[in-house]
Design an enzyme around this catalytic site. Sequence first.
Site, PDB file in Angstrom:
ATOM      1  N   CYS A   4       0.841  -1.195   0.000  1.00 26.01           N
ATOM      2  CA  CYS A   4       0.000   0.000   0.000  1.00 26.01           C
ATOM      3  C   CYS A   4       0.881   1.252   0.000  1.00 26.01           C
ATOM      4  CB  CYS A   4      -0.903  -0.015   1.226  1.00 26.01           C
ATOM      5  SG  CYS A   4      -1.815   1.522   1.442  1.00 26.01           S
ATOM      6  N   CYS A   7       0.500   3.420   3.165  1.00 26.31           N
ATOM      7  CA  CYS A   7       1.226   2.867   4.318  1.00 26.31           C
ATOM      8  C   CYS A   7       2.718   3.180   4.193  1.00 26.31           C
ATOM      9  CB  CYS A   7       1.003   1.362   4.425  1.00 26.31           C
ATOM     10  SG  CYS A   7      -0.643   0.916   5.040  1.00 26.31           S
ATOM     11  N   ASP A  30      -1.242  16.264  -2.119  1.00 27.92           N
ATOM     12  CA  ASP A  30      -1.412  15.340  -3.241  1.00 27.92           C
ATOM     13  C   ASP A  30      -0.342  15.610  -4.299  1.00 27.92           C
ATOM     14  OD1 ASP A  30      -4.112  13.564  -4.293  1.00 27.92           O
ATOM     15  OD2 ASP A  30      -2.603  14.124  -5.778  1.00 27.92           O
ATOM     16  N   ASN A  87     -13.290   9.128  -2.849  1.00 25.62           N
ATOM     17  CA  ASN A  87     -13.679   8.260  -3.955  1.00 25.62           C
ATOM     18  C   ASN A  87     -13.809   6.832  -3.439  1.00 25.62           C
ATOM     19  OD1 ASN A  87     -13.630  10.301  -6.003  1.00 25.62           O
ATOM     20  ND2 ASN A  87     -11.391  10.222  -5.951  1.00 25.62           N
ATOM     21  N   GLY A  93     -13.239   6.119  -9.468  1.00 22.96           N
ATOM     22  CA  GLY A  93     -11.832   6.320  -9.802  1.00 22.96           C
ATOM     23  C   GLY A  93     -10.890   6.202  -8.614  1.00 22.96           C
ATOM     24  N   HIS A  98      -6.653   2.606   0.637  1.00 26.33           N
ATOM     25  CA  HIS A  98      -6.377   2.936   2.048  1.00 26.33           C
ATOM     26  C   HIS A  98      -7.229   4.189   2.250  1.00 26.33           C
ATOM     27  CE1 HIS A  98      -3.104   3.687   5.367  1.00 26.33           C
ATOM     28  NE2 HIS A  98      -4.100   4.536   5.572  1.00 26.33           N
ATOM     29  N   HIS A 100      -9.062   7.491   2.475  1.00 24.84           N
ATOM     30  CA  HIS A 100      -8.489   8.836   2.494  1.00 24.84           C
ATOM     31  C   HIS A 100      -9.546   9.845   2.081  1.00 24.84           C
ATOM     32  CE1 HIS A 100      -7.760   7.086  -1.491  1.00 24.84           C
ATOM     33  NE2 HIS A 100      -7.881   8.307  -1.993  1.00 24.84           N
ATOM     34  N   HIS A 102      -9.886  13.706   0.492  1.00 24.87           N
ATOM     35  CA  HIS A 102      -9.241  14.810  -0.209  1.00 24.87           C
ATOM     36  C   HIS A 102      -9.783  16.123   0.358  1.00 24.87           C
ATOM     37  CE1 HIS A 102      -8.033  12.304  -3.883  1.00 24.87           C
ATOM     38  NE2 HIS A 102      -8.916  11.530  -3.302  1.00 24.87           N
TER      39      HIS A 102
HETATM   40  P1  AMP Z   1      -7.999   8.363  -5.177  1.00 27.62           P
HETATM   41  O1  AMP Z   1      -7.880   8.420  -6.671  1.00 27.62           O
HETATM   42  O2  AMP Z   1      -9.235   8.976  -4.597  1.00 27.62           O
HETATM   43  O3  AMP Z   1      -7.770   6.950  -4.669  1.00 27.62           O
HETATM   44  O4  AMP Z   1      -6.837   9.271  -4.608  1.00 27.62           O
HETATM   45  C1  AMP Z   1      -5.508   8.887  -4.598  1.00 27.62           C
HETATM   46  C2  AMP Z   1      -4.714  10.150  -4.672  1.00 27.62           C
HETATM   47  O5  AMP Z   1      -3.395   9.855  -4.264  1.00 27.62           O
HETATM   48  C3  AMP Z   1      -4.609  10.772  -6.073  1.00 27.62           C
HETATM   49  O6  AMP Z   1      -5.155  12.093  -6.055  1.00 27.62           O
HETATM   50  C4  AMP Z   1      -3.108  10.776  -6.358  1.00 27.62           C
HETATM   51  O7  AMP Z   1      -2.677  11.916  -7.050  1.00 27.62           O
HETATM   52  C5  AMP Z   1      -2.526  10.702  -4.962  1.00 27.62           C
HETATM   53  N1  AMP Z   1      -1.195  10.122  -4.851  1.00 27.62           N
HETATM   54  C6  AMP Z   1      -0.757   8.968  -5.399  1.00 27.62           C
HETATM   55  N2  AMP Z   1       0.527   8.747  -5.057  1.00 27.62           N
HETATM   56  C7  AMP Z   1       0.907   9.782  -4.275  1.00 27.62           C
HETATM   57  C8  AMP Z   1       2.120  10.150  -3.618  1.00 27.62           C
HETATM   58  N3  AMP Z   1       3.220   9.374  -3.691  1.00 27.62           N
HETATM   59  N4  AMP Z   1       2.156  11.312  -2.925  1.00 27.62           N
HETATM   60  C9  AMP Z   1       1.060  12.103  -2.857  1.00 27.62           C
HETATM   61  N5  AMP Z   1      -0.114  11.814  -3.439  1.00 27.62           N
HETATM   62  C10 AMP Z   1      -0.194  10.668  -4.149  1.00 27.62           C
HETATM   63 ZN    ZN Z   2      -2.315   1.385   3.620  1.00 26.45          ZN
END
Ligand code: AMP
Ligand code: ZN
Length: 113
Positions: A4, A7, A30, A87, A93, A98, A100, A102
């Site tokens: 993950c 994580c 992000d 989401n 999408g 994990h 989260h 936004h």
């Molecule tokens: P979701 O698409 O709702 O699952 O959101 C996942 C978010 O994680 C997306 O907006 C990505 O741009 C963001 N994301 C993915 N990898 C990283 C990272 N290494 N650092 C910061 N944000 C990330």
């Molecule tokens: Zn995780």
Amino acid sequence: MNDCIFCKIVKGDIPSKKAYEDERVYAFHDIAPAAPVHVLVIPKEHILAGVDEINEQNADIVAYIFTVIPKIAKELGLTNGYRVVSNIGADAGQTVRHIHFHIIGGATLGAMA
Ligand code: AMP
Ligand code: ZN
């Protein structure tokens, strides 16, 4: 959860730009911001993959996250409003399973899709 990415971010194995941290919650900017301010708020523990897994037994961390979100928004200077998004699954999408939230703001946001 070994595979993950969130994580790994909590552990520091993947670098991130921290916005907030306490014992239970980590927030970071992000990597692909959708607005001038775009922060992700996550529980440090991989308890839940998404909102679809919230139940009576694990809802306390979600409630706690929602006490932290306004504090983070205030620290980020989002005095004129912001959007909180989560989401859930493929149709929305969701790319990281994990849970989260936004925090998106810093500009007038368009209408929801
Ligand atoms: P979701 O698409 O709702 O699952 O959101 C996942 C978010 O994680 C997306 O907006 C990505 O741009 C963001 N994301 C993915 N990898 C990283 C990272 N290494 N650092 C910061 N944000 C990330
Ligand atoms: Zn995780």
